[in-house]
Design an enzyme around this catalytic site. Structure first.
Site, short mmCIF file in Angstrom:
data_model
loop_
_atom_site.label_atom_id
_atom_site.label_comp_id
_atom_site.label_asym_id
_atom_site.label_seq_id
_atom_site.Cartn_x
_atom_site.Cartn_y
_atom_site.Cartn_z
N TYR A 146 0.80 -1.33 0.08
CA TYR A 146 0.24 0.10 -0.07
C TYR A 146 0.84 1.26 -0.13
O TYR A 146 0.76 2.13 -0.64
CB TYR A 146 -0.92 0.06 1.23
CG TYR A 146 -1.75 1.23 1.26
CD1 TYR A 146 -2.76 1.37 0.26
CD2 TYR A 146 -1.77 2.14 2.27
CE1 TYR A 146 -3.53 2.56 0.53
CE2 TYR A 146 -2.61 3.27 2.60
CZ TYR A 146 -3.46 3.61 1.55
OH TYR A 146 -4.18 4.55 1.44
N LYS B 75 1.26 4.57 -2.96
CA LYS B 75 1.20 5.74 -2.71
C LYS B 75 2.33 6.64 -2.83
O LYS B 75 2.21 7.79 -3.36
CB LYS B 75 0.50 5.84 -1.20
CG LYS B 75 -0.72 5.33 -1.27
CD LYS B 75 -1.96 6.13 -2.01
CE LYS B 75 -3.41 5.53 -1.77
NZ LYS B 75 -4.19 6.16 -2.69
N THR C 118 -13.57 5.94 5.99
CA THR C 118 -14.09 5.60 4.88
C THR C 118 -14.13 3.89 5.00
O THR C 118 -13.27 3.52 5.99
CB THR C 118 -13.50 5.99 3.58
OG1 THR C 118 -12.13 5.36 3.40
CG2 THR C 118 -13.61 7.54 3.55
#
Length: 325
Positions: A205, A209, A242
């Site tokens: 991850y 990014k 989220t």
């Protein structure tokens, strides 16, 4: 060796998260200024069916923009369009299917869009996933790398000529890449971008990014050198409540719930930075930056490595079958 490859990214990622929470404890969320109307402008928002993508699409539509939500859930997409149309009397919003984990699907989306002869003024590369277990896409890429970065790399490059012809000096087209503070913990292993040797969801991850920031800076340099009326920025929404956090390990997920209610940003607050980058008058002609909480911020030292930027660009072109420009 395996333990270190998994443990170090884990620790680095959660330290990043802790620092962000400390910041958010003492700083209010960025408040959007009054934005100019976007009548006649066309935008694409990936992952716009929910969360920050939905809020970004809704806000841009409310300003009069024609917004195309690109996503891989048709029913969710239809529901998002209905909700935005109910809340916004301005603009136009529609859903078009695209699966960023499939290079074929990305190419089909672009072919459909180009066939409509529409201009493109704003491209918001928002879609993403976080901390999923090891998975490979149909093209045999690691999921984080493909969905968060490589699919957007291909999408952006295939739409670049439309963005160039749609922009004007004093009214540039804009590309916004959704990064994260986790990029500070990221490293790029050019020999193992797909994390085949040792798999860590945290490392995968963070790498995806960081790749987005490297991509942002390299692309802006090329656009500036060519004199094209297109700007590209990376944005960091902070820690936002989220569905991205659904993949946290059990204890972290349990601890996250009460903390999120107090310290996390709402999806609308998180979306403010991408909306700002996509529509604010003060961002006209301002590209090649990392934006956090409404301010230009220093990204990781590694993200400014021009040699690494060029290597990643070249390798990414090879992986998606593009001729390097």
């Amino acid at each position: 060796m395996w333990l270190l490859e998994v443990l170090v990214p884990f620790v680095r990622l959660y330290l990043c998260g802790f620092k962000v929470l400390l910041y958010q404890m003492f700083h209010r969320s960025f408040t959007l200024p009054v934005l100019p109307t976007q009548n006649g402008r066309v935008g694409i928002v990936t992952g716009g069916t929910r969360g920050m993508g939905f809020e970004t699409a809704k806000h841009l539509a409310s300003l009069g923009m024609h917004v195309i939500i690109a996503g891989n859930e048709r029913e969710e997409g239809s529901a998002a369009v209905r909700r935005i149309n109910e809340e916004c009397s301005q603009g136009k919003v529609e859903f078009v299917f695209m699966d960023l984990t499939s290079l074929t699907s990305v190419r089909q989306f672009v072919q459909t869009f180009r066939g409509r002869r529409l201009p493109l003024h704003v491209l918001i590369n928002n879609a993403g996933t976080m901390l999923v277990s090891e998975k490979r896409t149909e093209d045999d890429f690691e999921l984080h790398f493909c969905l968060n970065y490589l699919g957007h790399f291909l999408l952006t490059n295939l739409l670049l000529d439309v963005l160039k012809t749609s922009g004007r000096q004093g009214n540039c087209s804009r590309i916004i890449n959704m990064s994260s503070a986790t990029h500070y913990a990221g490293v790029i292993d050019m020999e193992d971008l797909n994390r085949r040797t040792y798999y860590s969801s945290h490392a995968a991850y963070a790498q995806s990014k960081l790749a987005l920031v490297l991509f942002t800076y390299y692309l802006q340099e090329q656009l500036t050198a060519g004199g094209f009326p297109v700007i590209v920025n990376a944005v960091d929404p902070g820690m936002v409540d989220t569905a991205l956090y659904d993949n946290l390990w059990s204890l972290a997920k349990m601890l996250k719930k009460p903390i999120a209610k107090i310290l996390f940003r709402t999806p609308a607050e998180g979306a403010s930075i991408s909306t700002y980058a996509g529509a604010a008058a003060e961002m006209e002609g301002v590209g090649g930056f990392y934006l956090y909480n409404g301010e230009k911020t220093q990204s990781s030292d590694l993200s400014y490595d021009s040699e690494l930027q060029a290597k990643l660009w070249k390798k990414s072109c090879e992986l998606v079958g593009l001729q390097e420009a």
